[in-house]
Enzyme design. Structure first.
Site, PDB file in Angstrom:
ATOM      1  N   GLY A   8      -2.538  10.586   3.737  1.00 49.78           N
ATOM      2  CA  GLY A   8      -1.331   9.636   3.315  1.00 49.78           C
ATOM      3  C   GLY A   8      -0.294  10.494   2.634  1.00 49.78           C
ATOM      4  CD  GLN A  12       4.715   4.076  -5.261  1.00 49.81           C
ATOM      5  OE1 GLN A  12       3.881   3.499  -4.874  1.00 49.81           O
ATOM      6  NE2 GLN A  12       5.607   3.751  -6.155  1.00 49.81           N
ATOM      7  CE1 TYR A 142      -4.244  -1.676  -0.323  1.00 47.72           C
ATOM      8  CE2 TYR A 142      -3.815  -3.509  -2.387  1.00 47.72           C
ATOM      9  CZ  TYR A 142      -3.982  -2.052  -1.740  1.00 47.72           C
ATOM     10  OH  TYR A 142      -3.631  -0.874  -2.599  1.00 47.72           O
ATOM     11  CE  LYS A 146      -6.784   0.498  -1.366  1.00 51.12           C
ATOM     12  NZ  LYS A 146      -7.270   1.979  -1.242  1.00 51.12           N
TER      13      LYS A 146
HETATM   14  C1  AKB Z   1       0.500  -3.320  -3.758  1.00 49.00           C
HETATM   15  O1  AKB Z   1       1.183  -4.133  -4.366  1.00 49.00           O
HETATM   16  O2  AKB Z   1      -0.180  -3.629  -2.686  1.00 49.00           O
HETATM   17  C2  AKB Z   1      -0.219  -2.114  -4.486  1.00 49.00           C
HETATM   18  C3  AKB Z   1      -1.193  -2.341  -5.180  1.00 49.00           C
HETATM   19  C4  AKB Z   1      -1.282  -3.181  -6.381  1.00 49.00           C
HETATM   20  O3  AKB Z   1      -2.330  -1.695  -4.851  1.00 49.00           O
HETATM   21  N1  AKB Z   1       0.910  -1.447  -5.093  1.00 49.00           N
END
Ligand code: AKB
Length: 315
Positions: A8, A12, A142, A146
């Site tokens: 990655g 960012q 997401y 995680k």
């Molecule tokens: C997102 O907004 O998806 C990321 C995070 C908080 O993991 N920046």
């Protein structure tokens, strides 16, 4: 000397972490790996760069063998808002990629840093000063990847002795490489638009509170946790860390100290507002402070000053 692989690397965090690590370890000891996006030419010329596909295990294993890698910073991931638009791809990249990295690390005795996120928390989690150990039932794909990643990393440590470590990052703010597809991206856009146009239309309500961190602190955290004395670590994957609790209106108020005419408008995006509302208002990062000495250096005022100065220089 350590030999590090950063996946990655064009993202960012990655684009700055590679430069930061090369400053510490030397250019040749830090191998940067991107997916499809071309890296900045200067960044590419400063040390090894390869395109890889983390969802193909040989792609990761080849680089680890070729460069005799001993530490992998595995940053490649699809962020929250993008993941909601294509959950199947997000699962493949976030879980498939991590699984491959852990398998390669197991076979080649590598340590692994994996960033987790405030996204691992969900509507049932205490919203204020969210504890290190608490309910983690996220409502985003997401977040699901995680939390699963945190558990999988713990499993590889306990079962195979792979030295896995990680932090739960809040939103990250930087002026060098824009974030992409996250819910916290507004905290970068607001500074860029303040300098360019003197106004910004935010997709979150102005009073939406979330924790944030300036990139220099985030980079230091990644390196410090990997250097921490393992005997002091009661938690590994992953530590709550934070630097500041902000909202669009609190950032705007500090921007106005430098740009008095700055105007904040709001046009709520229901997808990202819903995600932000399911995340904590603020984190309790005492475990990181106690176990490996974590302490942020940038608060909102210091970050705002630095962001505005640097964006102005680049505009
Ligand atoms: C997102 O907004 O998806 C990321 C995070 C908080 O993991 N920046």
């Amino acid at each position: 000397m350590k030999r590090v692989l950063v996946t990655g690397a064009v993202g960012q965090i990655g684009s700055e972490l590679v430069v930061y690590l090369r400053g510490i370890l030397g250019n040749d000891n830090v191998v940067a790996a991107g997916h499809t996006k071309p890296p900045d030419p200067s960044f590419r010329e400063s040390g090894p760069f390869h395109f890889i596909e983390c969802t193909r295990i040989e792609s990761v294993a080849d680089l680890v063998k070729r460069y005799r890698i001993d530490t992998i910073y595995h940053l490649a991931a699809v962020l929250s808002a993008s993941a909601e638009k294509d959950p199947q791809r997000a699962w493949q990249v976030n879980m498939g990629g991590l699984y491959n990295v852990l398998e390669v690390a197991r076979e080649h005795q590598c340590a692994v840093f994996t960033p987790s996120s405030i996204a691992t928390f969900g509507p049932g989690t205490p919203l204020d000063k969210t504890p290190q150990v608490t309910i983690q039932r996220p409502s985003t794909l997401y977040g699901v990847t995680k939390v699963s990643g945190e558990l999988l990393c713990d499993y590889y440590f306990k079962r195979y002795g792979v030295d896995t470590r990680g932090v739960r990052y809040p939103g990250l703010v930087s002026y060098k490489t824009p974030p992409g597809g996250g819910t916290t991206d507004y905290a970068v856009e607001i500074y860029v638009e303040a300098v360019r146009r003197g106004r910004y239309t935010c997709y979150l309500r102005a009073d939406t509170r979330l924790d944030m961190m300036y990139m220099p602190d985030a980079l230091r955290a990644a390196v410090e946790i990997m250097a921490a004395d393992p005997r002091r670590l009661k938690h590994r994957n992953a530590f709550n860390i934070t630097a500041m609790t902000v909202s669009p209106e609190s950032i705007a108020a500090v921007i106005r100290r430098f740009i008095p005419e700055f105007c904040l408008d709001v046009d709520v995006d229901p997808l990202r507002q819903g995600i932000a509302d399911s995340w904590p208002n603020s984190l309790d990062d005492r475990a990181a402070r106690e176990e490996w000495g974590w302490a942020p250096r940038y608060d909102l005022a210091a970050m705002t000053h630095d962001m505005l100065v640097n964006i102005s220089k680049r505009s």
